[in-house]
Design a protein around this motif. Structure first.
Motif, PDB file in Angstrom:
ATOM      1  N   ALA A  32      -6.634 -10.071   0.708  1.00 58.18           N
ATOM      2  CA  ALA A  32      -7.991  -9.992   1.271  1.00 58.18           C
ATOM      3  C   ALA A  32      -8.244  -8.761   2.120  1.00 58.18           C
ATOM      4  O   ALA A  32      -9.181  -8.408   2.515  1.00 58.18           O
ATOM      5  CB  ALA A  32      -8.310 -11.342   1.954  1.00 58.18           C
ATOM      6  N   CYS A  33      -7.191  -8.134   2.756  1.00 60.98           N
ATOM      7  CA  CYS A  33      -7.404  -7.282   3.702  1.00 60.98           C
ATOM      8  C   CYS A  33      -8.238  -6.093   3.641  1.00 60.98           C
ATOM      9  O   CYS A  33      -8.947  -5.770   4.405  1.00 60.98           O
ATOM     10  CB  CYS A  33      -6.010  -6.530   3.999  1.00 60.98           C
ATOM     11  N   PRO A  34      -8.311  -5.440   2.466  1.00 62.76           N
ATOM     12  CA  PRO A  34      -9.347  -4.272   2.336  1.00 62.76           C
ATOM     13  C   PRO A  34     -10.741  -4.560   2.451  1.00 62.76           C
ATOM     14  O   PRO A  34     -11.242  -3.608   3.112  1.00 62.76           O
ATOM     15  CB  PRO A  34      -9.022  -3.890   0.610  1.00 62.76           C
ATOM     16  N   THR A  35     -11.185  -5.866   2.438  1.00 68.33           N
ATOM     17  CA  THR A  35     -12.347  -6.112   2.654  1.00 68.33           C
ATOM     18  C   THR A  35     -12.606  -7.272   3.750  1.00 68.33           C
ATOM     19  O   THR A  35     -13.690  -7.554   4.090  1.00 68.33           O
ATOM     20  CB  THR A  35     -12.933  -7.011   1.553  1.00 68.33           C
ATOM     21  N   CYS A  36     -11.561  -7.303   4.372  1.00 70.73           N
ATOM     22  CA  CYS A  36     -11.711  -8.381   5.830  1.00 70.73           C
ATOM     23  C   CYS A  36     -12.450  -7.724   6.965  1.00 70.73           C
ATOM     24  O   CYS A  36     -12.374  -6.404   7.326  1.00 70.73           O
ATOM     25  CB  CYS A  36     -10.240  -8.639   6.043  1.00 70.73           C
ATOM     26  N   PRO A  37     -13.278  -8.516   7.691  1.00 73.36           N
ATOM     27  CA  PRO A  37     -13.835  -7.976   8.801  1.00 73.36           C
ATOM     28  C   PRO A  37     -12.856  -7.387   9.982  1.00 73.36           C
ATOM     29  O   PRO A  37     -13.185  -6.319  10.633  1.00 73.36           O
ATOM     30  CB  PRO A  37     -14.681  -8.983   9.289  1.00 73.36           C
TER      31      PRO A  37
ATOM     32  N   ARG B 267       0.724  -1.201   0.079  1.00 81.16           N
ATOM     33  CA  ARG B 267      -0.252  -0.073   0.072  1.00 81.16           C
ATOM     34  C   ARG B 267       0.915   1.246   0.057  1.00 81.16           C
ATOM     35  O   ARG B 267       0.735   2.409  -0.747  1.00 81.16           O
ATOM     36  CB  ARG B 267      -1.018  -0.050   1.410  1.00 81.16           C
TER      37      ARG B 267
ATOM     38  N   ARG C 145     -10.107  -5.890   9.677  1.00 78.63           N
ATOM     39  CA  ARG C 145      -9.213  -5.040   8.908  1.00 78.63           C
ATOM     40  C   ARG C 145      -8.564  -3.788  10.133  1.00 78.63           C
ATOM     41  O   ARG C 145      -7.812  -3.579  10.237  1.00 78.63           O
ATOM     42  CB  ARG C 145      -9.574  -4.355   7.748  1.00 78.63           C
ATOM     43  N   SER C 146      -9.658  -3.290  10.764  1.00 76.63           N
ATOM     44  CA  SER C 146      -9.579  -2.274  11.537  1.00 76.63           C
ATOM     45  C   SER C 146      -8.638  -2.634  12.731  1.00 76.63           C
ATOM     46  O   SER C 146      -7.568  -2.091  13.274  1.00 76.63           O
ATOM     47  CB  SER C 146     -10.845  -1.678  11.946  1.00 76.63           C
TER      48      SER C 146
END
Lengths: 619, 354
Positions: free
Chosen positions: A399-404, A265, A406-407
């Motif tokens: 998968a990170c951007p949509t992973c639950p 990123r 992530r935050s």
């Protein structure tokens, strides 16, 4: 005022306060000898009965050790009741001084600090004049343990109610070191375990290879390494606890996953280079348009005074001094020619960007320039195409951007990754602490196998069997010399001389007797071998002058001790120690009777020739 | 700070401070005079100017105010500055200054003299060490001159009476010789032998004196199969000055000796005061069949006092108290402090401080 108290005044002051007998610790042997000389013409004589007592004790010691009968310090010792005691003296003299101290005959002994660790004689008072001692060619502050060892000589059990440690300043004394030493706790001591070649051979003689590691584990070195490892282990356990909340999430190894994602990123966000719309040749030239550069324009020439980028367009601009004296501001693209010529120009911070004098001078030079100037070759880069970035393309793979989670990953990542790095580091260091001794041992095994003292299965070869009996410093050099038959036909004197040059590790300079040519060539061979072994063993000093001393002593049986001492500037005590150490080395060679009968015989003849006079006095 | 300013600042400092600054930076700085030292220091400072300057400032900050004020007559005159907590954040904690004037010279010298002769009574720790030796190995760590030799002699006497061989090792040949003479007087000449690399006197005697290296070699030979009769009957090994285990060159010999010492023999390690004797005891316990006891004792048998003798012959106590103020290195006697400051001032070759 003198930088330190005069020895005579010191003795007077001590006598006055009833602080005698005292040991005065001085920095060097020379300081001790000079202190003794200071008493040559002094009149602070002892009362006759005490002088007689000293004479009586000395007489007894001399009867046992005749070598000190003529000692030059005896008159001063008897008259004043002071003596010097340091490594430059013969052991028998030191024994005499100790004996005098034990009988309470002396008022003061001037000694070097080496005494503090060595010989054991107490006094009522110790005088400390220094806060550092010479250790391996540099001065080091005394440690707390050393200060207490020195001060510990004060106060004789049963003879004194209290002992006194008195500091008297001399140049370079640091009072803090001493006060800390008096009041502090001694330092912890640490293992200094080194694995030597004889140790490897002897261990492998007695134990098979697979039993070695447990033996090494019994060392104090490993004990202390384990202590350190335990501390790390405890830290590691703590880290494990702290890592608890950062266990597996949506992906098991979310830390690595997030780390890669984060990196990608970041790299992506970085690739937005500032685009300047300037042709590549202008951009390439701009670097060379420095103050003083002669450039050509469409009409006439000029000298660059400064370069800048215009505020609005960011396009490259130059200020130039034109032929005829005009100063113009123009875009860099108007330059048609960049010459390989730079005129001297003194910068100034304001218009016209150089000093008025240099403007004059530049103009003058500009007009005098020849018609054609060599052109500066400037490499103009091709339009740099954007490199297709593999990583950018893979960004979609994460998968990170949509992973639950992530935050959660994003907030926890910095701490979690730091903890994990620390964990890795500790695991590695613990591993190293547990195995370092064994690795060092294996390194030595490799060398010994390479030289043929050990078989590939780490058993002793025929050479290894006798080589393990050489248990002194520089053992590899000595055993290699024996295998090379370096001493074949050498006489006892030459053998002893080479041994002493290997044994001697002091680089104190001095004047020495000449070395015989035979010995010199033998030493040359030894030196060559020592240098070739230097990757595996530090070479000894191999001083030819030292060898010559030993050669003379053995080569000439009629030579007296006094005669030997006169042939060199080496101190008596040093010669004694040199010969004593040579004896030690020779007696190790003597243990090789079974395999090297000739050499052992030469060694024992050398020992017999060496052991005479002073060297016979003590076991 | 410009180089000239730095040079000036250095020139104003006492030579002792410069030497402290040079320590670890400049080799052989003790050889250099002040001017030369400043030159070398300046050259060196190019490498790490910021670090150099901050060290210099710390040293200047640490230095006591010169000239030291005369001993305060009224103890309550000064304000208690030690309560300010932020002053403690410097790397050396500021000790609360105690304000009583130091002891007088006469009370410091009081008690000097020869004790009345009395029969020797062993100290508690000495008896403890000898008793503990019945149960296992013993490490003794006591100040220099406390009477370690007494323990060695008594332990040896007992082992000899039980028909066991005793080996006593010392780090130096000279010490071996002294002990040989001393023990021969105590036990009788036929009971004591000495072994050196090339010579053995009375080598079958029950008490053998040697350097630690010789014992190590004996143990190696035994390990290699050459049986030495003395190791079979060995009952006690005494390692004197065993703090030598930390010697960079020879320390390994002590470790080897302890590792390979036959298990039926007791070990007695005699050492000067060291910081971690329990580590040694714990280590020996971990590698030998019987537990190892530590006998530790830190008070000296003969109390010690520290003094300061000025080059003009004036003697003062070094500390404010009669004895040594353990743990308080800054409790200097005001007079000693003043005289030493004066000494530093006067031995300054040039540029005296105002």
């Amino acid at each position: 005022m003198p930088p330190s108290i005069h020895p005579v005044d010191l003795i007077i002051a001590l006598r006055d306060k009833h602080l005698t007998p005292a040991i005065v610790f001085l920095t060097s042997r020379r300081a001790c000898d000079e202190a003794m000389q200071a008493f040559d013409h002094s009149h602070i004589l002892l009362p006759p009965p005490r002088q007689a007592a000293i004479a009586a004790v000395l007489e007894k010691v001399i009867a046992q050790y005749p070598s000190i009968a003529e000692h030059p310090l005896i008159p001063t010792v008897q008259r004043i009741g002071v003596a010097a005691h340091h490594a430059g003296h013969l052991p028998s003299w030191k024994i005499a001084v100790e004996e005098l101290m034990r009988h309470g005959c002396l008022d003061a002994v001037f000694a070097t600090t080496t005494l503090a660790a060595g010989v054991d004689f107490p006094a009522r008072t110790v005088i400390i004049t220094q806060s550092s001692i010479r250790k391996s060619r540099d001065f080091m502050d005394l440690t707390i343990g050393e200060v207490q060892q020195i001060a510990g000589r004060a106060g004789r059990r049963g003879k004194d109610l209290v002992g006194f440690a008195i500091v008297t300043p001399s140049p370079y004394i640091d009072l803090n070191v001493l006060t800390k030493g008096f009041t502090g706790h001694p330092e912890a001591i640490n293992s200094q375990f080194v694995i030597s070649y004889p140790m490897v051979l002897n261990l492998l003689k007695a134990h098979p290879l697979d039993q070695i590691q447990p033996i090494l584990a019994k060392s104090f070195a490993q004990f202390q390494l384990n202590q350190r490892a335990e501390v790390l282990q405890r830290k590691l356990d703590d880290l494990g606890d702290q890592m608890e909340p950062f266990g597996p999430r949506v992906c098991t190894d979310w830390i690595t996953e997030w780390q890669t994602f984060d990196q990608v990123r970041r790299q992506k966000s970085h690739r937005a280079p500032i685009r300047r719309h300037e042709p590549p040749e202008v951009a390439a030239r701009f670097h060379f348009l420095t103050p003083g550069r002669v450039v050509g324009f469409a009409r006439g020439r000029g000298v660059v005074l400064r370069q800048y980028r215009s505020k609005g367009q960011k396009s490259p601009m130059i200020t130039a001094l034109r032929e005829g004296g005009g100063i113009t501001e123009s875009p860099a693209s108007t330059v048609t020619e960049v010459s390989d010529r730079i005129l001297d120009c003194v910068d100034a911070p304001v218009y016209p960007w150089c000093t008025p004098e240099s403007v004059e001078e530049l103009l003058h030079h500009l007009e005098e320039l020849p018609g054609r100037l060599p052109e500066l070759p400037i490499l103009i880069p091709k339009d740099n195409e954007p490199i297709p970035d593999a990583i950018v393309q893979t960004l979609g793979d994460f998968a990170c951007p949509t992973c639950p989670s992530r935050s959660a990953c994003q907030t926890d990542y910095p701490l979690a990754s730091k903890l994990r790095q620390e964990q890795h580091r500790h695991v590695k260091s613990i591993q190293a602490l547990r195995t370092s001794l064994w690795h060092r041992f294996q390194e030595k095994i490799d060398v010994l196998q390479q030289f043929g003292y050990l078989t590939p299965t780490a058993h002793l070869t025929e050479d290894g069997e006798w080589a393990r009996l050489i248990r002194i410093d520089h053992s590899l050099l000595i055993t290699e010399l024996l295998r090379a038959d370096a001493f074949n036909g050498a006489d006892p004197a030459a053998l002893a001389a080479v041994m002493s040059s290997i044994a001697h590790d002091d680089d104190r300079p001095g004047a020495f007797p000449r070395v015989s040519s035979g010995l010199a060539s033998l030493l040359g061979q030894v030196r060559k071998l020592a240098v070739s072994l230097s990757p595996h063993e530090d070479p000894p000093l191999l001083r030819a002058d030292i060898a010559a001393v030993t050669e003379r002593w053995i080569g000439d049986p009629t030579l007296t001790w006094i005669g030997l001492c006169k042939s060199t500037t080496m101190a008596e005590g040093d010669i004694y120690r040199l010969l004593a150490r040579t004896l030690e080395f020779l007696s190790q060679l003597h243990t090789l009777k079974a395999t090297h009968p000739g050499l052992a015989d030469t060694a024992s003849r050398a020992i017999a020739a060496l052991r005479r006079g002073v060297l016979e006095e003590l076991p | 700070m410009t180089t000239e300013e730095l040079e000036q600042l250095l020139a104003q400092q006492p030579i002792a401070l410069l030497h402290r600054l040079a320590r670890g930076r400049v080799q052989r700085h003790f050889r250099a005079g002040k001017r030369r030292l400043i030159e070398v220091l300046l050259r060196h400072s190019a490498e790490n100017r910021a670090g150099f300057e901050s060290d210099l400032m710390t040293l200047i900050g640490e230095k006591p105010v010169h000239p030291a004020p005369p001993p305060p007559q009224v103890p309550t005159a000064r304000k208690p500055k030690s309560t300010a907590p932020q002053r403690r954040s410097t790397h050396r904690p500021v000790e609360p200054e105690s304000h009583e004037p130091g002891v007088t010279l006469s009370s410091w010298l009081e008690g000097l003299g020869v004790p009345p002769p009395k029969t020797f009574v062993p100290d508690a720790w000495q008896e403890d060490a000898i008793a503990k030796l019945r149960e296992g190995d013993v490490v003794v760590s006591v100040p220099t001159g406390s009477g370690k030799t007494y323990v060695a002699i008594e332990a040896a006497r007992r082992a000899i009476s039980e028909n066991r061989t005793v080996i006593y090792t010392s780090p130096l040949k000279a010490l071996s010789n002294t002990k040989y003479t001393e023990f021969s007087k105590i036990f009788g000449a036929d009971q004591v032998g000495i072994l050196t690399g090339d010579r053995r006197d009375n080598g079958q005697a029950p008490l053998l004196i040697m350097t630690t290296e010789i014992l190590r070699n004996l143990l190696y030979d035994a390990g290699g199969g050459e049986i030495d009769i003395r190791l079979d009957t060995l009952g006690l090994v005494i390692l004197d000055e065993s703090q030598y285990i930390a010697d960079p060159e020879r320390g390994v010999v002590w470790e080897e000796t302890i590792i390979f010492c036959p298990s039926q023999a007791r070990m007695l390690l005699l050492s000067a005061s060291i910081g971690n004797p329990h580590d040694i005891a714990e280590w020996i316990t971990s590698i030998r069949p019987t537990p190892c006891h530590l006998v530790r004792h830190s008070t000296r048998t003969v109390p010690l006092r520290a003094g300061y003798l000025h080059p003009n012959g004036k003697l003062t106590p070094l500390f404010r108290t009669v004895g040594i103020p353990h743990g308080h290195p800054s409790h200097l006697h005001p007079e000693a402090k003043r005289l030493f400051a004066q000494y530093e001032d006067e031995t300054l070759p040039s540029g005296r401080r105002r």
